[in-house]
Each structure stands twice: as C-alpha cells, then as structure tokens.
Design a protein around this motif. Structure first.
Motif, short mmCIF file in Angstrom:
data_model
loop_
_atom_site.label_atom_id
_atom_site.label_comp_id
_atom_site.label_asym_id
_atom_site.label_seq_id
_atom_site.Cartn_x
_atom_site.Cartn_y
_atom_site.Cartn_z
N ILE A 19 94.77 -28.71 11.28
CA ILE A 19 94.49 -27.86 12.44
C ILE A 19 93.63 -28.62 13.44
CG2 ILE A 19 92.57 -26.66 11.28
CD1 ILE A 19 93.27 -24.18 12.95
N GLY A 20 92.74 -29.46 12.97
CA GLY A 20 91.91 -30.25 13.89
C GLY A 20 92.77 -31.16 14.76
N PHE A 21 93.76 -31.75 14.15
CA PHE A 21 94.69 -32.63 14.86
C PHE A 21 95.46 -31.84 15.92
CE2 PHE A 21 98.34 -35.45 15.30
CZ PHE A 21 97.88 -36.72 14.95
N ALA A 22 95.93 -30.67 15.52
CA ALA A 22 96.68 -29.83 16.46
C ALA A 22 95.78 -29.40 17.62
CB ALA A 22 97.25 -28.61 15.75
N ILE A 23 94.55 -29.06 17.31
CA ILE A 23 93.62 -28.65 18.36
C ILE A 23 93.33 -29.82 19.29
CG2 ILE A 23 91.19 -28.01 18.73
CD1 ILE A 23 91.46 -26.05 16.39
N GLY A 24 93.18 -31.00 18.71
CA GLY A 24 92.96 -32.19 19.54
C GLY A 24 94.12 -32.40 20.50
N ALA A 25 95.33 -32.29 19.98
CA ALA A 25 96.51 -32.48 20.82
C ALA A 25 96.57 -31.41 21.90
CB ALA A 25 97.78 -32.45 19.96
N SER A 26 96.23 -30.19 21.53
CA SER A 26 96.27 -29.10 22.50
C SER A 26 95.20 -29.28 23.57
CB SER A 26 96.08 -27.76 21.79
OG SER A 26 96.01 -26.71 22.72
N TYR A 27 94.01 -29.68 23.14
CA TYR A 27 92.94 -29.97 24.09
C TYR A 27 93.44 -31.00 25.12
CZ TYR A 27 88.83 -32.32 25.95
OH TYR A 27 87.92 -32.89 26.80
N ALA A 28 94.22 -31.95 24.63
CA ALA A 28 94.73 -33.00 25.50
C ALA A 28 95.96 -32.55 26.28
CB ALA A 28 95.03 -34.26 24.68
N LYS A 35 98.78 -30.92 25.20
CA LYS A 35 100.07 -30.90 24.55
C LYS A 35 100.26 -29.61 23.77
CE LYS A 35 101.36 -34.86 26.00
NZ LYS A 35 102.70 -35.04 26.56
N THR A 36 101.47 -29.11 23.72
CA THR A 36 101.74 -27.87 22.99
C THR A 36 101.74 -28.18 21.50
OG1 THR A 36 104.04 -28.40 23.34
CG2 THR A 36 103.06 -26.76 24.79
N ALA A 37 100.89 -27.50 20.77
CA ALA A 37 100.72 -27.84 19.36
C ALA A 37 100.74 -26.61 18.48
CB ALA A 37 99.41 -28.58 19.17
N CYS A 38 101.07 -26.86 17.24
CA CYS A 38 101.26 -25.77 16.29
C CYS A 38 100.81 -26.25 14.92
CB CYS A 38 102.75 -25.41 16.29
SG CYS A 38 103.33 -24.37 14.94
N THR A 39 100.32 -25.34 14.11
CA THR A 39 100.05 -25.68 12.72
C THR A 39 100.66 -24.59 11.86
OG1 THR A 39 98.35 -26.43 11.18
CG2 THR A 39 97.75 -24.57 12.57
#
Ligand SMILES: Cc1ncc(C[n+]2csc(CCOP(=O)(O)OP(=O)(O)O)c2C)c(N)n1
Ligand SMILES: Cc1ncc(C[n+]2csc(CCOP(=O)(O)OP(=O)(O)O)c2C)c(N)n1
Ligand code: SF4
Ligand code: SF4
Ligand SMILES: [Mg+2]
Ligand SMILES: [Mg+2]
Lengths: 635, 317, 635, 317
Positions: free
Chosen positions: A298-307, A309-313
C-alpha cells in the motif's frame, strides 16, 4: 440406473435413449481428487452452456491442501455448475447431479450441505474391486451411508469405459465426464467440440482430437448411464457476453479504469486478481508490483498516487489489518487510492479460501482516529468490473481512498456477463504537469465542500510536503486546535457532499410489505432469488441491496418504515438470538445491521452465519417463511 | 513521454536556481543537531546540479531526521514511521523523471523499517537514501536504537543498552543486488557533500549512512570522533570522491579502497576504529527495478484501448 | 502591579504584605522556553500542595519540537497546576495566574485558549531592555496585544531579582519562581524546603542549599510582586497519598498486577509507561522488551503469554494500527493479553502529543472478522493503576485480550491519589506445570459460557498447536461450516457471560432529569464538575460515565429513558450539526454516541471536538446551559 | 525456579520417548515435498535428545512449511505470516526451560518477516530457526519469493522473476550479533540431521537455511543439484558435523572451512556453484537476549511485594 459393466455392487442395465425432462435449472458437481481435471471439465461445461445462451454460475471446489492425498475426505477438488434458463446469479441450493470419481471426496461436500435427498450421485465403481481391502470396505460403507442420507447413488464403471478410448485414463477421464454430462443435460455437442478445441488450442491438433474423442465417447456412454435426461432451454443471446469470475472482472476493471499500477502481496482469495494482471496488464501499459509485504504494497501504491499515477492495492483480511496505518495516512493526506478488499473467513487467518462479509466494520472504523472514506460493495461479477472504474473516478474526484469490498464468493464464481463497451474517457487523463496556479494551496479546501485540487510532483509552483501530521490548508504541520478541527471537518465533509449525488436504492419487489430483507455484496443473487420465490407464494416480502456503505445511500429510514420488519442477511457473525446468556440487550449483531441501527435508530434485525459458505437461496427462503409465519402469529 | 500533457514544456534553460529555491522555512532541529548539515549539503547539491524543485521529491518516515522534507522547498512526502522506502519506490516506479531523496533515521530504517530496507536495496531504484544515524531515537526522546552502542544509557535501557549495535553498512552489503554503499559524517561538510554527490550520480539506490550528531541525547557518542580526526579513516580511490587537498590533509588516516570489491567492502564495513568513510561499494551494473516498472509508461490511449479489447476478447463467448 | 526595579516599561511599586484572599481553587501556569526548568518548579509546587492536603492536577506543557528555538511561539514549555480545596479531577478552565519567562511563548497558550480576560500574567520584563531591537519591538507589541485581550499583564524584573542570589540565573530562575508562587498562593514554605531537599537529594547538600536559598529569595520577592495573595484552604489528609501521572499509574498497575513482561515500541504518549518500567520493573522481577516495531512487540507479548507468562503491550494510535493483525490472532486463539492504548490525536500521525478519544471504534472493530474482546477505559489516574490489575485478571479468566484505553490527558496529568494496598493475590499465580488433565481438550469450551481452561507449555499431556485458522475445540484446523460457527459463538459468548457480572453504572446527580451527559475515559472530572456547576444553578442535568465499552454495562437504555435528552461529550470527531451539507441523516457522529445508538436505538446526540485539548469544565457547562435553554424553548 | 509450582517434578528419568511421541498426525504436504524430510529429521533429533514433548515448542508463520507444528506432537504456535520470530522470542524470553524450534518459509522469513529476521538474529535467543527455502510461495500457489531465481516463471511473474534472488545466508551473516549460520538440503537426510543437531547444540539462535524441494511449483530449481552431488560443496572441519564415512563419500566436492571466521563465512555464503553446505559460521560467545529477559524470573511473591512497596514509596507524599 447405472453402470454398463458388471462390477461389484453395480447392477447392469441398458436403458434406451433417455427421455429429456425440461427443467428451469440444473446444478451439477464434479468432485474428485485434485489433479483429475474436474475443474477443466466443469469450466468447459459452463462455457458451452453460456454459449448456448443459458444462465450459468460456476464455482470451483478447492481443497484445503495444495495436493491432498488421494481419496481424502477434506481433499475434494472439483467444480459446481449451475445452469438455468434465465440469468443465474448465485451458486444455488443443493446439487441435482454429482459425478464423483471416488466416494471419499463426497464426505466433505456432504458436510458442507451441498446435497439433498434425491441428489443423483454418479459414483465411480472401480473401488469396489480395489486390491486394497480397506478401500473396498470404505467404499461399501460409504454406499450405505450415502443412501441412508437419501442420496440417489448410481455406481458407474467410468474408468473402465473410459479406458477403451483414453491413452491415459487419469488424464482423459475429465473429458469423458464432460461428454457424459453433455449427454445427460442435453448440451450441444458441436459447441462442446468447439470449446474443447479452444481450450486445448495451444497443445496442437493431436491433443484436441484426442480430447474430442473422449468427449464423444463420454457422450455415447452417457446414454447408458442414466434413464433421465434434462433439458434446460436457453434464451437467445442478444449481447456479446464474457464468461469470467469476480477477480478476473476486477482485473479487467483495473485495466478499463486506466489504473496503471497495482501493488499487492499474495493472499488468498485476492491473489488471482494479480495473477491475471501480471500476464495481461502489460497489454495496457500497466504494471503489477509484488511487494515484500502488505504494508509496503500500500505504501508503494500511495507513493505512485502521490506522484500523480493511478494506483490500486488488492488484498484480503490479514492484509487489510497490515494496511491499516497507511490507509489512515491516505485519508489524512487525501491521497486517491483504489483499495480492493476480497473478503474471506475471519477473524485472523480464519478460513482463507471461504467466503465471509466480516470486514465491513474494519474497513469503516479500523483506522485510529476519524477516517472518512468511500466504501462500496459490488454485488455481482459485472459490478466487480464496473465498480473499479467508479472507484478510480471517485478516488480522484474526492481525493481520498475508495474501498471496494468483494468476497470469496464473487472472486471465484464464474458467470456470463455482458461485455462492456469501454470508452477512452474511462482511462486516466494524462499527467497534469502544467504550472500550479499561484495562490492556490496544497489543500485549498472549499470550505463548503471540503474539496481541493491536488498538486502533483512536476507541477512548478505546487511544491508541498504531504504529511500525516495535522496540517493546515498549506500542508503545514499545525498543532493548534482550530487547524485540526478544520482538517477533520473538511475530510468528513467530502462524504456528505458525495452522498448528495446518491439516490435511494431500489426496492426489489413491492415498496411496502411485511418483511424487507437487506443485504450487501455477493448475497444479492441468493437474496433476490429467495424473495422472488416467497413472493411467488404470495408473501409480502421485498429485498433491498446496498452498494454504498460509506456514505450510505439516502432514504433508508423511509424505505424501512414501509415494512413491518427489516432484517439483514449477511455472511458474518451474529449471536444466535436464543443462545445461552444472549439477550436482546447484549446480543452482538451482524455488521450491516449494526450500521443501519445507528443510522436509522430502527430495530433492524439480522440473520447471519459464519459457515464460510455462500448463503443458499433455499436457506434464505426458509428463513423468510419462518419470520413471516412468526409475524402472522403476532398479528 | 510518460503520459505528460502535450502542452507542457520543460523550461529549465530559462531558469537558474539559487540555494534559496530549495530552502523551505527555518529548520526546527535542536541547536547543533547534525541534521542541519545534511540539509545544507543536499540543498547545495540541488543547486549545483540545478535540479528543478518541482521535479525533486524528498521522502521520509517519522523522526527528527524525517522532518527533512519540510525544510526543502521541493515536493515532499513525510509519511509513516519506517515506511519511507516503499513510498519512495512507489514514487519512482512510474515517475523516473523525478529525483528522489530519502531521509530516514536509524530507528526508522533499521528498526521498524528493516524489512523494507532489505527489499529496497534489492529493488535498487535510482534514489539517494540518507540514513541519519544518531544512534538514538531522537523524536520520541531518548530510547535505544538498533545502532545505539552497547551500554548506552537511554530511557528504555537506563542501565545501558543490552546488545551490540547493528552495523548498517555491513548489513546493507549483505543484501542482494546492493549497488552503492557509502558512509560519511555530518560534521565534515566537504566529505558529506562529496559523498552525497557520488550517491546522487550513481544510477541505482545509493545508501549513505551519515553519522549524525544528536547533541541532545547522544552528544558523547560521536564527540571523540568529531574532535579527533584520526578516529576516521578516509577511503580513497575507486569510486570515492576527490576531496580538495586542504580537506584531504585533515585526515591523518587514509586508505586506498577498491569499491568494486564486495568482499573488501564488507571487510571495511566491519572496521570501527578508525571508522572508514567514503564509498565502500559500488556496482553500476546491478539491475534496477524501474527498468521493469516503467514498461508501458508512454503507451497512448488508443493503444491501451486496443490492448483492453484484446483482453476482453479472451473472456468473450 | 509589578516589578521592584526600575526597568523599561516596568513601574516601580512596593506594596506591603499582601492580603490573602480565600479561594476554592487556583490555576497557575509557568511558561518558558524549554530547558528553563519550569516543569520542575511546577511539579514541586504541585507536590507541596498535595502534601498540604490540597487537591491538585498538574499537566506539563510540551513544545512540539525537542528543543525549539528560544522565544518561539510554538515553543512554549511549561506546566499548569490547578490547586483546589477539594479533590481536583481535571486541568480546569482558564488559568488564574501565569508566570511567563518571555512573552512569545504566551502566544501558543493563548491560541490554545488557556487564558481569560483577567488572568494575571507575571511577565519577565528584561526583554524591554534587550540589545536586539526586534526583541524589544516584539515585546512591546505583545504587551499591547495581550492587554487588548484583557490579560492583566504585570511586568516583573524576575531575572534581575534572581541574579542577586543565583549563581546562574538560567538554572536558578525556576526555583526563584517557585518561591514567588509559594508566597502568592500561601504555600507552606517549610514543606517547600523539604520538597526541594527531596528533589535534589541525589545532587548533594550544596545544591539543595543553593536551591532552597533561591526559593526563599523568590518567596521574599513575591511580597513585592503582587498586591493579592490567594489562600486555598486544604483538607486534612486521612490516607497515604501518592502523586503521579496516568502513565506512571499504569506502570505501577502493571507491577501490582503481577505482569512480568511488557513488550513495546516507543511511541508518544505511551512511551513513558515503559520508561518508568525500564527502571522500576526489575524491582519486581519484570522485564521490558523494546521490540523492533509494534508488530514484533505484540507478537513477543503473545508468545510470552502463550508460554504462560503474564504479558502486556503498550502503545498509541499508529501502534494500534500495526498491532491489528496480532490482536485478531489473540482473540481467535484466545490468548490472554493486556493491551494498553494511550490515545492521542489522529487520524494517522495526527497530533502525537495531544489528547483524543478517537480510537474507540478501531479498538472495538478494527480487526477483520468478528473479534470480541473486553475493552475498558479508566476515567481517573487512580483507575489507571487499578484497571490494569482488573485487566490482567479478566484476560486470564476469559482467555482473551483486554484493552485498556487511556489518553494523553490521563497520561500526563498529575494528581494525588490514595496509595493502594497491594495484596499478594494481585500477583500472578505460579506457572502451572502440573500434568494436563486427560480428556480435556485445548479449547474445552463450556458450550454454555464459552470458557475453557488453557494448557501451557510444560504441562504434560496438554500439547496442542495454537492456530489462527478456524479450529475445533481440539485446536485442530477445520474448514467445515459448523466448527467455524461454533468457535465464533464460543468467543462471543464469553462477552455475554462477563457482562452478566457487571452492574448498571451509577448516575452522577439525579436519576432523572432533562439532560444526561454521558462520557468515557479522561473526561470524567470535567464532565462531573460541569454538571455539578449546572446543578448548583438548579439545572436538571446528570452525568453518566462508562468504564466498560465492550461489553457495555447493563441497564443503559433504562437510565437514558429517564432523561429528555442524552448527549455524549467526547474528544473525537463529529460533524457539527449546522455545517454545510450535514443533515440529521448523514451526520457523522462521535464514537461512543454511535455505539450507544446501535445498542439502545435511542437518539443519543453528541458534543465533541478534535481540538487536541482536554475539554474544560467551563466549556461543558456552557454547552449544558445552551442545550437546556434550547430544551426550555421547545417545551 | 522460574515460578514453577512447588508440587511439580520433572519426571524425565522415568520416561523414554520414541519417535511416535513426536508424531502429530499425518502430514498433508504434497507427495515428494521436502518439508517431510525436515519434519522427520526434527522428530529424530527430539527422540535422540529425549526432549520432553511438553517442553518443546514449535513456532511458525504461515505457509506450507509453517504447517510444521501441526505434525509434531509437542506444543506449537502456528501464528501469522512473517511473525514466527517475534512469537518464538516471546516464548523463550521468560521460559528458558523450553526448547524452541522455528519453521519459516522463504516468503515468511525473507519477505514479509524480513524486519524480524534482522532483529531476531541480533537478539540471538537460544532456538533453532529453520528456513524452508523452496524459492517460491507454496501455500498461495506459485508466486515469486525473494529467493526465486531470476527468470523463474511464476503466477506473479509469468514472464520470469525480475530481480536476482536474495541470498539468505549472506544476508544473515551481515546482521549484528549473528552466532550460527548453516546451510543444508532436504534431500540428504544424513547431512540435514547432522546440521540440525549442530544447530540444536549451539546456544544462541541457530539459523539454518534448508534448500527444500517443492515438486509442485519449483521442481526444476533444485532438480539438477539433487541429481548431481557435485553441485554441492561439503564444508568440513571446525563446527561442521562429522558425517559417517559412507555419507561423506557421496560428496565429490569438499572443503575445509573455518566457521569461526566471519569473512570466510561471508565468502563461502556467496558461492553458488557448487553450493556450500554445512556450518558456515559459529560464534559461541555472542550475548543472548534471554540473559537480560530472564532477570528476576525466580523472584518470590514476598520479594515482589517488597519491591512494589519500594516503587510506591517513590511516588508517595
Ligand atoms: C508506528 C509508529 N510507531 C512509533 C512512532 C513513534 N516514533 C516516532 S519517531 C520514532 C523513532 C525516531 O528515531 P529515528 O528513526 O532514529 O529518528 P531520529 O528522531 O533519531 O532522527 C518513533 C519510535 C510512530 N510515529 N509511529
Ligand atoms: C498477512 C498475510 N499476508 C499474506 C498471506 C498469504 N500467504 C500465506 S503463506 C504465504 C507465502 C508462503 O510462502 P513461504 O513463506 O515461502 O512458505 P511456503 O508455502 O513456500 O512453505 C502468503 C503470502 C497471509 N496468510 N497473511
Ligand atoms: S533530539 Fe537530537 S536528532 Fe533530534 S533534533 Fe535534537 S539534536 Fe537533532
Ligand atoms: S506446494 Fe510445494 S512446498 Fe507446498 S506442500 Fe506442495 S510441494 Fe510442499
Ligand atoms: Mg535516530
Ligand atoms: Mg517458500
């Protein structure tokens, strides 16, 4: 009546062409040791039926162990296929017909209440002649036991018959069984041939031909097995359909939603979403990250989203537990995130492969502090696909995590659904890298709605530091009383605002009556089927299914008020009303019921269990009847 | 490229960034805290490398040192205790165009974040990871950290820390796919700067352990070392930065070191007296995780739709 | 009226012996830069008052940074001491008297609404003569600003006066201030001398003497500072008292409970429990394990408990999030565990040093699946100690985790409480290593109560494998429907059974009336004080405080029914009723209110905030008045 | 001692344990699964060492291998995925009288449990930690594990695993306070048994990586090695077990190894072809955490009450 060859305990009989009985639906199961190909046979059977235009629901029977020993009671591997004339929305009640490759695997299914008196069991008879005495003994004992339960057991010399065509019976028997079932249930043989060709396409023409021969032989053999045949008249197909399970639907939904990153850690029953994506995602430019654990995922997805990008876990119960802290951060820092939760039996490791709807309250309230977020629950396989698209839109529009709750029942159920018309505007817009508007802050909350635009790294002038500490609209850490109150209010406000766009849910059945059955998630099909049956009997019962759990759809109190009793049907724990020490005052009730009580202050009852099984329409129907009868007694 | 909007243009040529462009308000560390020196070094590197502030992201966990992003005028992510690395990797995964700096403490990285540490090293994504090692939990006020010297008196071990400390460089050198490990001290700005530049230049995850003074709780831990440069061993040669002659002269102990030799690096990492500083190890050839995660990044909507229909076909009857 | 020496802006004045005004209570604050010893001065002041027999509540004012820069607005470090004739149960309303060592630190306190018009502020005047122009300017501006707010600011040349006795003013000023306050509030100087001797005992007689001189000098100086003196008549002390904060009380409770292992990971505001234990625990043979993270901390405690040792884990919000999965396991596998949660401001990292009661729902519902557990909340510092003892007993008797919810308010508040009479039977019984009784299973559930005896490693014949999977009473993994239903029911049943031993809570005030104020946890003192004030004015208002949150104490509906309105007062988030888009239907309400609504189906209202501050009795009183007035309008 | 009830007596002398006393029902692993060989070895050691079943605790996480405790007739704790080590340490912390065996998988230990792995090594509590390394996630059906060879086709990496594998022994040898690291294979029962005996005998945390066949998902990974003993390198001498001559002869490659030399151990740990098996490292002198956690274990109630009153005094006015 039964087998073609004289076998121990098998009676020889040679019925002629069996007559076909028209039925509205028919449930078959194939159960075997694992590795005998029962699932492939059943899937093909389901696909053939779907292509014919029947409603279909397929669900795999999965043993607890990876490769359980042969002939073990808990080792049943197999498949159940429910075929109907109309749309089929659930796994149904007890099976009509079972093909069992050994008798032991039936015990587990019986324990799970899969059969009823009268269920026809076509049982491999070779065990009666097994060289091992204990096998012969067990087999004989089982026959007695099963018949005592009312099962209509027919011994069939399957392997013997199959041997005549198969190179290797162990590998070929499943297609032979497929052919046999096609005969018994009047499936289109040509379509079956096509489907077999499709399934074995990669293995080359020789393998295809061999398997088609097996199907044909099984079909011919079917004539000799059972006097009855069943016809389940299909409907004409008007739309292009897809056959898939809920996890595949989610994977497709992820792709259709323009999500480009799914970060996960393997966990049953959520993992197969990522399996599917791992092979398919590249086709739409997306990537699956298998993280070192759920926290990292989830941290990775949140990082991508912060940047930007559309992210999902994607995860299941134990994974949700581990993601608790990051989920709270996503709410606090207003990071869009699609969070798919495929529920399984709990608490703790619980029943990893079985269904439960036990994580609703954990999703809503599990994170310390106040964590408003959108929680939605698809009720069908089709919705599994479409709700992901919705979820991504909502996550971005409301700058918050959106949780999507499905369960093992949806995850593994297979059904034909209309093929979606995907539109380009479902995809993510390109990353906005234009300069950030001067004077707009990182959380420039509209004080009325709580909404704010979101700067993304790369946007000049938008630089800010996201923090999980209490912060001002400038994203500055603040410990003063007003800032925290404001931040909390703004995040909460978004739910109120979103809720205004929702409409009251549709009652299934009359808008008023004696009993309203309320559900959420995968139970939709069973509940409505049960309600329809009761209504056909003249009962004043309706159903209401909730898709939005946070915020709740509006108008619930008004709807409930038009019924004498409201009861939720859920697959999660509630104290049984009559149990020792359990009183009306201390009874611990089911999760949606709890939510609805605090929301409406109405006396919402619940009927729920944690048996780890989809709730059968028949069981719901019985409960409805019981309640209505009690009600009549009252009035 | 990378899904950027067509109308956006990189304007770097027109802009020149000064130190101020990276200064995000007054740092609120204690007087004399080593964190400030690191902040200054990073700000200088940003200026010297002319990194557009909007393309720079500082990611941290929780701790005194993790306040770092707040004092940079770039994008920042001050997340959860121990979780800087997964977030940083996520940021980088689909945004290879961003420069990522990670600030993490000895508790943040080596205690609660240890699992992510092992794996971030293996992912080897292009970023600089600065371990602010003050041998203590600063923010929560003086509890033992994994790098606290055995016997250190802290609030959780008032009779002295029980165990020998974890050695962050030695541990990192045991993790798979490690590509860059360095060690430096906050109180030698020249070496700190030069080492961080090397880290910045390396493509892959550059792990830099910075011995960081915490005058409030562990003033004694690095005091000797700070006063007596002979307690440091300057590594030279190989991938090590060239220090100006004046700075170099201040190190009485120097040692040529082959930073491409893993076994040598591990040996050096075990040394304590004097403590080696410089680049212990570098392997520019290790695979980077973003080589996999960025696949498909530039795909057009049209291509995506084609791909999607193809996937739908697979399920269609 | 003010300083003895002519200083810039200070008016010379030499009042004679100030007259003492009798007051029932008095609140002083000392605020300064950090490192100026304000806290030590205040603690000593509080201890002197406690010894005199006064009620006391002391709370530290802690800056956000470790060492904030001097003279910074957010950098206030200090202490508040509320002294009363009767027992003091909370931090009180706005301060009566403030000693401020610089003017900047007052801003933060003003922001936190700590002062009122009329609060006397004794402000160090040296800044008026500071060499730095901006300092002089800031000082002058502040004077204007503070006076505009109605503060009664008196400039005092503290440092100058202190210099005459102190070796080092920076170090000595705090004791000088202590002496001054002793004069102003008529504290017993001899006791103060004793207390100073006690505090500096370790530093030797020279240091003691020097500090006593400072106190004496300050006392003398006090005469010249303020015309008023205040006398807060104490009551006779009949019991042996202890002065301590809630975290210290928990640490003592842990020791008194016979717990022998506390596994933790540092986190504010829970950490100081472990600081205290780290130095004291050895005295009773216990040990603190500082784990690598919160997950490991609870895992370690569970391991020790599984092995038959009494174990506890202590944490705060983010740590609770991480412990979610193991907490679920402890419920599932029925592992006794005392889980202390010192709540702080959330969500996410939130307000780490500030108070909130925002983790109630997360404690109750945060773990996926159904996880019945006992949740209790001490309401006083004394209860912090005693409830740990209770918790351990319950954890073992009911073979489940018991959660103890306190908060930053209790954690840091200091109060005299009766010294407990510890009994040997509070301690843990010796480890039972006698052979396990043949035929008794590992979860030999009494089907009526759900209770079962617990085998412990070392017990011959008790060997079993604890698992988080669904299991039978033999501790065997089971995936069948009945086993899971039974296991869940047995675990839930224990709550019903325990609940039967609870009695309805006592209403504070009349048993019926217009308004009932319901609270839980640290708000007890403020709520009851507010209710008492309103009752003294003749209002028909009572209070009810809940200690048991799971299961709830019985009889709540009956109690509520005797009031026209019921409102909870909580320190957690609820939507403000009149806020945009917030309707009666969608309003998100406070956590206890939510619980009580679903439990009683009564329209329980709430009044709550997330300001991160203890709720002042005055604020509650105002809210009570507002509501009663509205009610009168209605009727 | 240790708060045991007075009336309890250790009856070991009267009892003799047979293999059956450790056999807890039929193991349900796939046919040919290497887990069974390890189970058998541990059961044999228990018998040979005559460990009272009630004083033996098997702790595990979640995974195929973590089913281990269920097949032992001792006490067992089948806990959470990745969390075997904290639980095991907790068990041991106040019960030094119990023998603790830990069963953990390559996912369980090296992925989700990596942080605890780092720290359990440092705590160095007396227990045997068996890493069942089948280079795959077995229980969840074929996902990449940190030890999966690069390029392995799995359900999460259908085109092949992206990164080079983590080396569990090399990593462990980088962790502070490491005291025992060994490597063995499930398919050589003699070496497996002998290595686990050495691990059992070592006082401190004995970390044993066991290459474990998973015929269902990674049959190819160890197949060659299993067929061709020349792909193994038998370490001899030092702390290595003495194998009987017949077994020893089956290893064409042997190497004398000084298991007290950390640098040598790290070098050996990096070797892959042939793969070294035996005791890579042992240091009997490392501090053990239970030396601290067991302080005060035998204290009487009377002494506790005295201590308690003393603590209450400190707050009394
Ligand atoms: C989940 C969680 N656990 C604990 C904490 C409390 N906490 C904040 S910072 C910190 C440790 C700080 O030490 P370090 O990482 O070394 O950073 P430093 O302050 O020394 O720079 C802890 C334990 C937290 N914020 N979140
Ligand atoms: C928190 C959590 N995440 C994920 C899972 C699902 N899970 C169970 S076992 C396992 C990995 C198994 O691999 P390994 O540890 O190598 O053991 P093996 O099965 O190969 O013996 C996973 C991911 C879980 N049970 N709990
Ligand atoms: S406590 Fe130590 S690390 Fe933290 S700011 Fe102060 S000096 Fe720096
Ligand atoms: S999947 Fe592999 S590891 Fe798991 S039981 Fe089967 S063979 Fe063993
Ligand atoms: Mg630190
Ligand atoms: Mg594995």
């Amino acid at each position: 009546m039964t087998s073609t060859t004289p076998g121990a305990g098998a009676t020889a009989a040679r019925p002629g062409k069996a007559p076909a009985q028209r039925v509205r639906e028919h449930i078959v199961e194939i159960v075997s040791d694992s590795g005998e190909g029962a699932q492939k046979a059943g899937q093909t059977y389901g696909a053939v039926s779907a292509k014919m235009g029947n409603g279909v629901w397929t669900v795999e029977i999965i043993p607890a162990e990876i490769k359980p020993p042969a002939r073990s009671r808990a080792g049943a591997s197999g498949i159940r296929v429910r075929v109907g004339s109309e749309k089929v929305t659930n796994t149904g009640d007890q099976a009509d017909l079972v093909v069992a490759l050994n008798e032991q695997v039936l015990y587990g299914r019986i324990e799970q209440k899969a059969y009823k008196p009268g269920t026809i069991v076509l049982l491999e008879s070779k065990w009666a002649k097994d060289p091992r005495e204990e096998v012969r003994r067990d087999y004989a004992a089982a026959l007695v036991e099963f018949r005592a339960l009312g099962l209509d057991v027919r011994e069939v010399a399957l392997e013997e018959a199959c041997q005549q065509v198969a190179q290797d019976v162990r590998v070929g028997k499943n297609m032979f069984v497929l052919g046999m079932l096609c005969h018994i249930t009047c499936r289109d043989l040509d379509r079956a041939m096509e489907e077999v060709a499709f399934v074995f396409a990669k293995k080359g023409p020789a393998v295809i031909a061999r398997n088609q021969d097996l199907v044909r032989a099984g079909h011919a053999f079917g004539e000799q097995v059972l006097e009855q045949r069943y016809e389940i008249p299909p409907r004409e197909i008007t739309r292009r359909m897809m056959v898939l399970n809920g996890n595949q639907a989610i994977a497709l939904g992820v792709m259709a939603a323009g999500i480009e990153m799914v970060a996960m850690y393997p966990i049953t029953p959520a993992t197969s979403v990522s399996h599917h994506l791992a092979s398919a995602f590249r086709g739409v430019g997306g990537v699956v990250h298998q993280a070192e654990d759920e926290i990292a995922a989830i941290g990775f997805a949140i990082g991508a989203s912060y940047a930007g990008k559309t992210a999902c876990t994607v995860t299941s119960g134990p994974g949700l537990a581990l993601k608790t802290e990051f989920l709270g951060l996503a709410v606090m820092a207003e990071v869009p995130l699609v969070f798919v939760l495929v529920q399984r039996g709990g608490p703790s490791t619980g029943l990893p492969t079985k269904v439960e709807q036990g994580d609703l309250l954990a999703a809503l309230y599990g994170q310390p502090g106040d964590t408003p977020k959108i929680v939605i629950a698809p009720a069908t396989i089709e919705e599994c696909l479409h709700f992901v698209v919705t979820a991504r839109k909502l996550a971005e529009a409301f700058r918050m995590p959106v949780m999507l709750l499905t369960d093992a029942n949806l995850a593994t159920g297979v059904q034909p659904i209309p093929r979606p018309e995907v539109a380009a505007d479902w995809l993510a817009p390109p990353l906005d890298q234009s300069p950030w508007q001067q004077g707009v802050t990182a959380y420039d909350w509209d004080l009325d709605t709580g909404l704010s635009p979101r700067p993304v790294p790369g946007q000049k002038g938008g630089e800010y530091v996201l923090t999980g500490l209490a912060h001002t609209k400038n994203a500055k850490v603040a410990y003063d009383p007003d800032s925290n109150q404001t931040g909390c209010a703004m995040r909460s406000r978004k739910l109120a605002v979103f809720g205004e766009s929702l409409r009251p849910p549709q009652v299934h059945g009359d808008a008023e009556g004696d009993l309203l059955v309320v559900g959420w998630g995968s139970t939709l099909g069973s509940i409505e089927e049960a309600v329809d049956r009761a209504r056909a009997e003249g009962q004043r019962v309706s159903a209401l299914h909730l898709r939005f759990l946070s915020p709740l759809e509006p108008g619930l109190a008004e709807i409930f008020a038009r019924f004498r009793r409201v009861v939720t049907v859920e697959i999660n724990y509630s104290d049984a009303p009559g149990a020792p020490h359990v009183t009306k005052d201390n009874r611990r009730i089911a999760q949606l019921a709890q939510l609805l009580r605090t929301h409406t202050l109405m006396d919402i009852d619940c009927w729920s269990n944690v048996a780890g099984q989809p709730i059968q329409p028949g069981a719901i129907h019985a409960e409805i009847s019981r309640r209505l009868q009690a009600l009549r007694g009252e009035s | 490229m990378f899904g950027l909007k067509d109308d956006w243009e990189l304007e770097v040529p027109e802009r020149y960034f000064t130190l101020e462009d990276y200064e995000g308000g007054t740092a609120r560390w204690c007087p004399g805290c080593g964190d400030l020196a690191v902040l200054t070094a990073v700000q200088r590197i940003c200026r010297d490398e002319q990194l557009p502030p909007e393309k720079t992201v500082c990611v941290s966990g929780i701790g005194c040192s993790s306040r770092f992003p707040h004092y940079m005028k770039t994008y920042g992510f001050h997340g959860l205790h121990g979780r800087a690395l997964p977030v940083a990797c996520g940021v980088k995964s689909r945004r290879p165009d961003l420069t990522v700096w990670v600030a993490t403490g000895d508790g943040d990285c080596c205690s609660i974040g240890a699992g992510h540490w092992v794996h971030a090293i293996r992912y080897n994504m292009d970023m600089v990871v600065m371990l602010f090692d003050n041998a203590i939990y600063g923010l929560t006020k003086n509890q033992t950290s994994p790098t606290s010297p055995q016997g250190l008196h802290t609030n959780t071990h008032p009779r002295g820390a029980w165990l020998p400390p974890l050695n962050p460089t030695a541990a990192t050198l045991g993790f798979a796919n490690v590509s860059f490990v360095a060690q430096t001290v906050d109180w030698n700005p020249a070496h700190l700067y030069a080492t961080l530049v090397r880290a910045y230049e390396h493509k892959g995850l550059s792990f830099v352990r910075i011995l960081q003074r915490c005058p409030t709780y562990t003033s004694q831990v690095f005091a000797e070392m700070q006063k007596d440069p002979s307690q440091l061993l300057l590594l030279t040669g190989g991938d090590n930065p060239e220090l100006d002659a004046a700075t170099a002269r201040t190190f009485p102990n120097q040692q040529a070191h082959d930073s491409r030799d893993l076994a040598a690096a591990r040996r050096v990492a075990e040394q304590h007296e004097p403590l080696p500083i410089g680049v212990l190890y570098r392997d520019p050839e290790r695979p980077r995780y973003e080589d996999f995660t960025t696949v498909g990044l530039g795909m057009s909507d049209a291509d995506k739709l084609v791909g999607l229909e193809r996937e739908l076909d697979k399920f269609s009857v």
